[in-house]
Design an enzyme around this catalytic site. Structure first.
Site, PDB file in Angstrom:
ATOM      1  N   SER A 191      -7.211 -26.439  -3.461  1.00 11.53           N
ATOM      2  CA  SER A 191      -6.107 -26.002  -2.606  1.00 11.53           C
ATOM      3  C   SER A 191      -4.853 -26.858  -2.707  1.00 11.53           C
ATOM      4  O   SER A 191      -3.765 -26.393  -2.360  1.00 11.53           O
ATOM      5  CB  SER A 191      -6.575 -25.964  -1.144  1.00 11.53           C
ATOM      6  OG  SER A 191      -6.981 -27.251  -0.711  1.00 11.53           O
TER       7      SER A 191
ATOM      8  N   HIS B 141     -10.116 -20.544  -1.264  1.00 10.33           N
ATOM      9  CA  HIS B 141      -8.784 -20.182  -1.768  1.00 10.33           C
ATOM     10  C   HIS B 141      -8.853 -19.257  -2.985  1.00 10.33           C
ATOM     11  O   HIS B 141      -7.827 -18.941  -3.571  1.00 10.33           O
ATOM     12  CB  HIS B 141      -7.992 -21.441  -2.111  1.00 10.33           C
ATOM     13  CG  HIS B 141      -7.568 -22.210  -0.906  1.00 10.33           C
ATOM     14  ND1 HIS B 141      -6.383 -21.988  -0.249  1.00 10.33           N
ATOM     15  CD2 HIS B 141      -8.196 -23.200  -0.215  1.00 10.33           C
ATOM     16  CE1 HIS B 141      -6.281 -22.803   0.786  1.00 10.33           C
ATOM     17  NE2 HIS B 141      -7.375 -23.550   0.824  1.00 10.33           N
TER      18      HIS B 141
ATOM     19  N   LYS C 141      -8.235 -16.897   5.496  1.00 12.29           N
ATOM     20  CA  LYS C 141      -7.114 -17.067   4.570  1.00 12.29           C
ATOM     21  C   LYS C 141      -6.663 -15.686   4.073  1.00 12.29           C
ATOM     22  O   LYS C 141      -5.961 -14.993   4.784  1.00 12.29           O
ATOM     23  CB  LYS C 141      -7.511 -18.031   3.452  1.00 12.29           C
ATOM     24  CG  LYS C 141      -7.749 -19.450   3.999  1.00 12.29           C
ATOM     25  CD  LYS C 141      -8.089 -20.437   2.947  1.00 12.29           C
ATOM     26  CE  LYS C 141      -8.112 -21.857   3.513  1.00 12.29           C
ATOM     27  NZ  LYS C 141      -9.098 -22.086   4.585  1.00 12.29           N
TER      28      LYS C 141
END
Length: 396
Positions: free
Chosen positions: A186, A214, A244
Protein backbone atom coordinates in the site's frame (compact mmCIF):
# COMPACT_ATOMS: atom_id res chain seq x y z
CA UNK A 1 -5.35 11.49 40.85
CA UNK A 2 -3.93 10.41 37.48
CA UNK A 3 -0.53 8.74 37.27
CA UNK A 4 2.38 11.19 37.14
CA UNK A 5 4.54 8.56 35.45
CA UNK A 6 1.97 8.16 32.66
CA UNK A 7 1.62 11.92 32.31
CA UNK A 8 5.39 12.36 31.98
CA UNK A 9 5.64 9.50 29.48
CA UNK A 10 2.91 10.94 27.26
CA UNK A 11 4.15 14.53 27.40
CA UNK A 12 7.76 13.57 26.62
CA UNK A 13 6.94 11.23 23.77
CA UNK A 14 4.25 13.39 22.14
CA UNK A 15 6.64 16.35 22.17
CA UNK A 16 9.36 14.17 20.65
CA UNK A 17 7.07 13.05 17.81
CA UNK A 18 6.05 16.63 17.05
CA UNK A 19 9.68 17.81 17.09
CA UNK A 20 10.69 15.11 14.58
CA UNK A 21 7.76 15.71 12.25
CA UNK A 22 6.25 12.29 13.06
CA UNK A 23 3.05 13.41 14.80
CA UNK A 24 -0.04 12.86 12.68
CA UNK A 25 -2.81 15.43 12.87
CA UNK A 26 -6.27 13.97 12.25
CA UNK A 27 -8.70 15.97 10.11
CA UNK A 28 -12.44 15.45 10.52
CA UNK A 29 -14.45 15.48 7.29
CA UNK A 30 -17.60 17.56 7.03
CA UNK A 31 -18.82 15.65 3.98
CA UNK A 32 -18.98 12.16 2.56
CA UNK A 33 -15.62 10.64 1.59
CA UNK A 34 -15.93 11.19 -2.15
CA UNK A 35 -13.60 12.60 -4.84
CA UNK A 36 -14.12 16.06 -3.35
CA UNK A 37 -14.35 16.51 0.42
CA UNK A 38 -14.97 19.38 2.81
CA UNK A 39 -12.81 20.10 5.87
CA UNK A 40 -13.32 23.22 8.01
CA UNK A 41 -15.49 24.70 5.28
CA UNK A 42 -12.86 24.24 2.56
CA UNK A 43 -13.47 22.08 -0.53
CA UNK A 44 -10.54 19.83 -1.39
CA UNK A 45 -9.74 17.35 -4.15
CA UNK A 46 -9.46 14.11 -2.20
CA UNK A 47 -6.41 11.99 -3.03
CA UNK A 48 -6.14 10.14 0.28
CA UNK A 49 -9.13 7.80 0.27
CA UNK A 50 -9.02 4.02 -0.24
CA UNK A 51 -12.46 4.29 -1.85
CA UNK A 52 -10.95 3.11 -5.15
CA UNK A 53 -14.16 2.55 -7.10
CA UNK A 54 -16.18 5.36 -5.53
CA UNK A 55 -18.64 2.85 -4.06
CA UNK A 56 -18.72 4.40 -0.58
CA UNK A 57 -21.25 6.93 -1.89
CA UNK A 58 -22.90 4.76 -4.54
CA UNK A 59 -26.71 5.31 -4.59
CA UNK A 60 -27.46 1.59 -5.08
CA UNK A 61 -25.41 0.67 -2.01
CA UNK A 62 -27.05 3.45 -0.02
CA UNK A 63 -30.55 2.27 -0.97
CA UNK A 64 -29.71 -1.36 -0.14
CA UNK A 65 -28.32 -0.37 3.27
CA UNK A 66 -31.39 1.72 4.12
CA UNK A 67 -33.75 -1.14 3.24
CA UNK A 68 -31.66 -3.56 5.30
CA UNK A 69 -31.93 -1.32 8.36
CA UNK A 70 -35.71 -1.13 7.95
CA UNK A 71 -36.06 -4.92 7.67
CA UNK A 72 -33.24 -6.22 9.88
CA UNK A 73 -32.43 -3.43 12.35
CA UNK A 74 -29.20 -1.56 12.96
CA UNK A 75 -27.19 -4.37 14.57
CA UNK A 76 -26.69 -8.13 14.24
CA UNK A 77 -27.32 -8.54 17.97
CA UNK A 78 -24.79 -11.28 18.77
CA UNK A 79 -21.56 -12.97 17.78
CA UNK A 80 -21.76 -15.17 14.69
CA UNK A 81 -21.59 -18.46 16.64
CA UNK A 82 -24.55 -17.73 18.93
CA UNK A 83 -27.31 -16.15 16.86
CA UNK A 84 -25.62 -13.22 15.16
CA UNK A 85 -25.34 -14.96 11.79
CA UNK A 86 -28.10 -13.51 9.63
CA UNK A 87 -29.04 -14.86 6.24
CA UNK A 88 -27.46 -11.64 4.96
CA UNK A 89 -24.02 -12.78 6.19
CA UNK A 90 -24.43 -16.12 4.43
CA UNK A 91 -25.38 -14.36 1.19
CA UNK A 92 -22.37 -12.05 1.44
CA UNK A 93 -19.99 -14.98 1.93
CA UNK A 94 -21.52 -16.97 -0.94
CA UNK A 95 -21.23 -13.96 -3.26
CA UNK A 96 -17.62 -13.37 -2.23
CA UNK A 97 -16.69 -17.01 -2.82
CA UNK A 98 -18.15 -16.84 -6.33
CA UNK A 99 -16.30 -13.58 -7.00
CA UNK A 100 -12.94 -14.83 -5.70
CA UNK A 101 -13.25 -18.26 -7.32
CA UNK A 102 -12.85 -20.24 -4.08
CA UNK A 103 -14.87 -22.94 -2.34
CA UNK A 104 -15.87 -20.79 0.62
CA UNK A 105 -15.44 -17.48 2.47
CA UNK A 106 -15.60 -16.33 6.09
CA UNK A 107 -16.28 -12.66 6.80
CA UNK A 108 -15.05 -10.57 9.71
CA UNK A 109 -15.59 -7.12 11.18
CA UNK A 110 -12.47 -5.61 9.59
CA UNK A 111 -9.46 -6.45 7.47
CA UNK A 112 -7.21 -6.01 10.50
CA UNK A 113 -9.36 -8.57 12.34
CA UNK A 114 -8.88 -11.03 9.48
CA UNK A 115 -5.13 -11.11 9.94
CA UNK A 116 -5.38 -11.27 13.72
CA UNK A 117 -7.87 -14.12 13.37
CA UNK A 118 -6.72 -16.32 10.53
CA UNK A 119 -2.96 -16.48 11.07
CA UNK A 120 -3.18 -17.40 14.76
CA UNK A 121 -5.94 -19.95 14.12
CA UNK A 122 -3.57 -22.04 12.00
CA UNK A 123 -0.02 -21.17 13.10
CA UNK A 124 1.44 -21.65 16.61
CA UNK A 125 4.70 -21.73 18.59
CA UNK A 126 5.80 -24.90 16.79
CA UNK A 127 5.64 -23.19 13.37
CA UNK A 128 7.47 -20.55 11.33
CA UNK A 129 6.20 -17.71 9.15
CA UNK A 130 8.18 -16.26 6.24
CA UNK A 131 7.00 -12.65 6.05
CA UNK A 132 7.89 -9.94 3.51
CA UNK A 133 9.67 -7.12 5.33
CA UNK A 134 7.16 -4.53 4.02
CA UNK A 135 4.02 -6.42 5.03
CA UNK A 136 1.17 -4.45 6.60
CA UNK A 137 1.08 -3.85 10.36
CA UNK A 138 -1.93 -6.16 10.74
CA UNK A 139 0.07 -9.03 9.24
CA UNK A 140 2.94 -8.32 11.64
CA UNK A 141 0.56 -8.27 14.61
CA UNK A 142 -1.21 -11.42 13.44
CA UNK A 143 2.13 -13.21 13.14
CA UNK A 144 3.17 -12.08 16.62
CA UNK A 145 -0.12 -13.25 18.10
CA UNK A 146 0.40 -16.73 16.67
CA UNK A 147 3.69 -17.08 18.62
CA UNK A 148 5.25 -18.70 15.54
CA UNK A 149 8.86 -17.95 14.64
CA UNK A 150 8.81 -14.92 12.33
CA UNK A 151 11.44 -14.98 9.59
CA UNK A 152 11.48 -11.79 7.54
CA UNK A 153 12.65 -11.94 3.94
CA UNK A 154 13.83 -8.97 1.89
CA UNK A 155 11.03 -7.19 0.07
CA UNK A 156 9.97 -9.17 -3.01
CA UNK A 157 13.41 -10.82 -3.05
CA UNK A 158 12.70 -14.31 -4.35
CA UNK A 159 16.27 -15.55 -3.89
CA UNK A 160 16.12 -14.56 -0.23
CA UNK A 161 12.70 -16.17 0.18
CA UNK A 162 13.87 -19.39 -1.47
CA UNK A 163 16.96 -19.58 0.75
CA UNK A 164 14.98 -18.94 3.94
CA UNK A 165 12.24 -21.39 2.93
CA UNK A 166 14.89 -24.05 2.36
CA UNK A 167 16.53 -23.37 5.72
CA UNK A 168 13.24 -23.34 7.63
CA UNK A 169 11.81 -26.51 6.12
CA UNK A 170 15.04 -28.49 6.26
CA UNK A 171 15.90 -27.47 9.82
CA UNK A 172 13.41 -29.87 11.35
CA UNK A 173 12.49 -27.19 13.91
CA UNK A 174 8.98 -26.43 12.68
CA UNK A 175 5.79 -28.40 12.16
CA UNK A 176 4.41 -26.01 9.54
CA UNK A 177 5.89 -23.11 7.55
CA UNK A 178 3.79 -20.32 6.03
CA UNK A 179 4.77 -17.63 3.54
CA UNK A 180 2.73 -14.45 3.86
CA UNK A 181 2.69 -11.33 1.69
CA UNK A 182 0.60 -8.35 0.75
CA UNK A 183 -0.81 -8.71 -2.77
CA UNK A 184 -0.34 -4.98 -3.40
CA UNK A 185 1.96 -3.04 -1.08
CA UNK A 186 0.00 0.00 0.00
CA UNK A 187 2.86 2.46 0.49
CA UNK A 188 4.63 1.89 -2.85
CA UNK A 189 1.90 0.38 -5.03
CA UNK A 190 4.03 -2.53 -6.21
CA UNK A 191 2.64 -6.04 -6.72
CA UNK A 192 3.88 -9.19 -4.97
CA UNK A 193 5.63 -11.74 -7.19
CA UNK A 194 2.94 -14.33 -6.61
CA UNK A 195 3.88 -16.77 -9.40
CA UNK A 196 7.41 -17.11 -7.98
CA UNK A 197 6.08 -17.28 -4.41
CA UNK A 198 3.64 -20.04 -5.41
CA UNK A 199 6.45 -21.98 -7.11
CA UNK A 200 8.70 -21.72 -4.02
CA UNK A 201 5.78 -22.71 -1.80
CA UNK A 202 5.12 -25.79 -3.91
CA UNK A 203 8.80 -26.80 -3.78
CA UNK A 204 8.99 -26.56 0.03
CA UNK A 205 5.34 -27.33 0.92
CA UNK A 206 4.67 -23.89 2.40
CA UNK A 207 1.22 -22.66 3.40
CA UNK A 208 0.45 -19.57 1.28
CA UNK A 209 -1.29 -16.45 2.57
CA UNK A 210 -2.00 -13.31 0.51
CA UNK A 211 -3.35 -10.13 2.11
CA UNK A 212 -5.14 -8.56 -0.85
CA UNK A 213 -6.58 -5.49 0.88
CA UNK A 214 -5.31 -3.17 -1.88
CA UNK A 215 -5.61 -5.69 -4.71
CA UNK A 216 -9.27 -6.65 -4.34
CA UNK A 217 -11.33 -4.44 -6.64
CA UNK A 218 -8.17 -3.25 -8.37
CA UNK A 219 -6.32 -6.17 -10.00
CA UNK A 220 -7.74 -9.18 -11.84
CA UNK A 221 -10.63 -7.10 -13.25
CA UNK A 222 -11.54 -6.50 -9.60
CA UNK A 223 -11.26 -10.07 -8.31
CA UNK A 224 -7.79 -9.42 -6.91
CA UNK A 225 -4.10 -10.18 -7.21
CA UNK A 226 -4.48 -13.96 -7.01
CA UNK A 227 -7.01 -13.93 -9.88
CA UNK A 228 -4.74 -11.49 -11.77
CA UNK A 229 -2.11 -14.24 -11.89
CA UNK A 230 -4.61 -17.13 -12.21
CA UNK A 231 -3.41 -18.72 -8.98
CA UNK A 232 -6.70 -19.49 -7.22
CA UNK A 233 -5.72 -23.15 -6.84
CA UNK A 234 -2.24 -22.33 -5.52
CA UNK A 235 -2.98 -19.88 -2.69
CA UNK A 236 -4.37 -21.26 0.58
CA UNK A 237 -5.55 -17.99 2.19
CA UNK A 238 -6.90 -15.02 0.25
CA UNK A 239 -7.62 -12.19 2.66
CA UNK A 240 -9.42 -9.04 1.58
CA UNK A 241 -11.23 -6.04 2.99
CA UNK A 242 -14.73 -4.74 2.39
CA UNK A 243 -13.68 -1.20 3.34
CA UNK A 244 -11.50 -0.14 0.40
CA UNK A 245 -12.61 -0.83 -3.17
CA UNK A 246 -15.83 -2.42 -1.85
CA UNK A 247 -16.64 0.86 -0.13
CA UNK A 248 -18.22 -0.46 3.08
CA UNK A 249 -16.54 -2.03 6.14
CA UNK A 250 -15.33 -5.49 7.13
CA UNK A 251 -13.01 -8.16 5.82
CA UNK A 252 -12.94 -11.77 4.67
CA UNK A 253 -10.78 -14.81 4.10
CA UNK A 254 -11.40 -16.96 1.02
CA UNK A 255 -10.13 -20.51 0.56
CA UNK A 256 -10.99 -24.20 0.72
CA UNK A 257 -14.14 -25.26 2.57
CA UNK A 258 -12.16 -27.10 5.27
CA UNK A 259 -10.07 -24.01 5.98
CA UNK A 260 -13.17 -21.84 6.36
CA UNK A 261 -14.81 -24.49 8.59
CA UNK A 262 -11.72 -24.42 10.83
CA UNK A 263 -11.65 -20.62 11.03
CA UNK A 264 -15.31 -20.61 12.07
CA UNK A 265 -14.51 -22.70 15.14
CA UNK A 266 -11.01 -21.43 16.00
CA UNK A 267 -10.55 -17.77 14.96
CA UNK A 268 -11.14 -15.58 17.98
CA UNK A 269 -12.54 -12.38 16.42
CA UNK A 270 -15.20 -14.53 14.73
CA UNK A 271 -16.02 -16.25 18.02
CA UNK A 272 -15.95 -13.26 20.35
CA UNK A 273 -16.97 -10.14 18.44
CA UNK A 274 -20.43 -9.14 17.23
CA UNK A 275 -21.09 -9.60 13.52
CA UNK A 276 -21.10 -6.68 11.09
CA UNK A 277 -24.38 -4.80 10.82
CA UNK A 278 -27.16 -5.85 8.42
CA UNK A 279 -26.66 -2.63 6.45
CA UNK A 280 -22.95 -3.31 6.02
CA UNK A 281 -23.51 -6.91 4.93
CA UNK A 282 -26.14 -5.97 2.35
CA UNK A 283 -24.20 -2.98 1.00
CA UNK A 284 -21.05 -5.08 0.60
CA UNK A 285 -23.03 -7.77 -1.22
CA UNK A 286 -24.47 -5.15 -3.57
CA UNK A 287 -20.95 -3.83 -4.26
CA UNK A 288 -19.73 -7.32 -5.20
CA UNK A 289 -22.75 -7.77 -7.50
CA UNK A 290 -21.95 -4.50 -9.28
CA UNK A 291 -18.31 -5.49 -9.72
CA UNK A 292 -19.28 -8.90 -11.09
CA UNK A 293 -21.77 -7.36 -13.50
CA UNK A 294 -19.42 -4.75 -14.99
CA UNK A 295 -15.72 -3.83 -15.05
CA UNK A 296 -16.43 -0.20 -15.98
CA UNK A 297 -15.45 1.22 -12.58
CA UNK A 298 -12.30 -0.88 -12.48
CA UNK A 299 -11.28 0.36 -15.93
CA UNK A 300 -11.99 4.00 -14.98
CA UNK A 301 -9.85 3.59 -11.85
CA UNK A 302 -6.89 2.42 -13.93
CA UNK A 303 -7.37 5.16 -16.50
CA UNK A 304 -7.36 7.82 -13.77
CA UNK A 305 -4.39 6.24 -12.03
CA UNK A 306 -2.33 6.18 -15.22
CA UNK A 307 -3.32 9.77 -15.99
CA UNK A 308 -2.20 11.10 -12.60
CA UNK A 309 1.04 9.10 -12.70
CA UNK A 310 1.94 10.45 -16.11
CA UNK A 311 1.25 14.04 -15.08
CA UNK A 312 3.31 13.87 -11.88
CA UNK A 313 6.18 11.98 -13.49
CA UNK A 314 6.44 14.50 -16.32
CA UNK A 315 6.76 17.26 -13.72
CA UNK A 316 9.76 15.46 -12.26
CA UNK A 317 8.30 13.96 -9.10
CA UNK A 318 9.70 10.66 -7.81
CA UNK A 319 6.70 8.32 -7.94
CA UNK A 320 8.69 5.20 -7.11
CA UNK A 321 7.92 1.89 -8.78
CA UNK A 322 4.15 1.69 -8.38
CA UNK A 323 2.39 -0.86 -10.59
CA UNK A 324 -1.11 0.09 -9.43
CA UNK A 325 -3.16 3.30 -9.14
CA UNK A 326 -1.47 4.00 -5.77
CA UNK A 327 0.85 6.90 -6.60
CA UNK A 328 3.45 7.94 -4.00
CA UNK A 329 5.36 11.19 -4.37
CA UNK A 330 8.53 10.41 -2.45
CA UNK A 331 9.92 13.53 -0.77
CA UNK A 332 12.36 11.96 1.72
CA UNK A 333 12.75 14.17 4.79
CA UNK A 334 9.87 13.80 7.25
CA UNK A 335 9.41 17.48 8.08
CA UNK A 336 9.60 18.50 4.42
CA UNK A 337 7.06 15.82 3.55
CA UNK A 338 4.61 17.09 6.16
CA UNK A 339 5.14 20.68 5.03
CA UNK A 340 4.53 19.66 1.40
CA UNK A 341 1.25 17.98 2.41
CA UNK A 342 0.17 21.09 4.34
CA UNK A 343 0.84 23.32 1.33
CA UNK A 344 -1.19 21.03 -0.91
CA UNK A 345 -4.03 21.34 1.60
CA UNK A 346 -3.82 25.12 1.58
CA UNK A 347 -4.03 25.13 -2.23
CA UNK A 348 -6.98 22.69 -2.42
CA UNK A 349 -5.60 19.12 -2.55
CA UNK A 350 -5.97 16.67 0.32
CA UNK A 351 -3.07 14.21 0.12
CA UNK A 352 -1.72 13.01 3.46
CA UNK A 353 1.95 12.72 4.29
CA UNK A 354 3.16 9.22 5.15
CA UNK A 355 6.24 9.09 7.37
CA UNK A 356 8.04 6.76 9.78
CA UNK A 357 7.02 4.33 11.28
CA UNK A 358 4.57 3.61 8.44
CA UNK A 359 7.48 3.83 5.98
CA UNK A 360 11.25 3.66 6.64
CA UNK A 361 12.99 6.81 7.90
CA UNK A 362 14.07 9.15 5.12
CA UNK A 363 11.44 7.86 2.67
CA UNK A 364 8.57 10.18 3.61
CA UNK A 365 6.03 10.53 0.85
CA UNK A 366 2.71 12.05 -0.04
CA UNK A 367 0.58 9.13 -1.16
CA UNK A 368 -2.06 9.75 -3.82
CA UNK A 369 -5.05 7.48 -4.30
CA UNK A 370 -6.94 8.38 -7.48
CA UNK A 371 -10.35 6.71 -7.73
CA UNK A 372 -12.88 5.88 -10.42
CA UNK A 373 -14.94 8.84 -9.20
CA UNK A 374 -12.37 11.52 -10.04
CA UNK A 375 -12.88 13.55 -13.21
CA UNK A 376 -10.04 14.59 -15.52
CA UNK A 377 -10.72 18.20 -14.49
CA UNK A 378 -10.10 17.30 -10.84
CA UNK A 379 -6.88 15.49 -11.68
CA UNK A 380 -5.67 18.35 -13.92
CA UNK A 381 -6.24 20.81 -11.09
CA UNK A 382 -4.38 18.55 -8.65
CA UNK A 383 -1.42 18.25 -11.06
CA UNK A 384 -1.27 22.04 -11.45
CA UNK A 385 -1.21 22.47 -7.67
CA UNK A 386 1.52 19.82 -7.37
CA UNK A 387 3.58 21.74 -9.90
CA UNK A 388 3.16 25.01 -8.00
CA UNK A 389 4.13 23.54 -4.61
CA UNK A 390 6.89 21.36 -6.04
CA UNK A 391 8.63 24.38 -7.61
CA UNK A 392 7.97 26.59 -4.58
CA UNK A 393 9.64 24.08 -2.22
CA UNK A 394 12.40 22.99 -4.59
CA UNK A 395 11.17 19.40 -4.77
CA UNK A 396 11.11 19.46 -8.59
Amino acid sequence: MSSKILEQFLQTNLSDLKEKGLYNEIDSLESANGPVIQIKGQELINLSSNNYLGLATNPELQAAAIEAIKSWGVGAGAVRTINGTLRLHDELEEKLAAFKGTEAVISYQSGFNCNMAAISAVMDKNDAILSDELNHASIIDGCRLSKAKIIRFNHSDMDDLRQKAKEATESGLYHKVMVITDGVFSMDGDIAKLPEIAEIAETYDLITYVDDAHGSGVLGKGAGTVKHFGLQDKIDFQMGTLSKAIGVVGGYVAGKQQLIDWLKVRSRPFLFSTAVTPADAVAATKAIELMMASTDLNEQLWENGDYLKKGLKELGFDIGKSETPITPCIIGDEKTTQQFSRRLYEEGVYAKSIVFPTVPRGTGRVRNMPTAAHTKEMLDKAIRIYEKIGKEMGVI
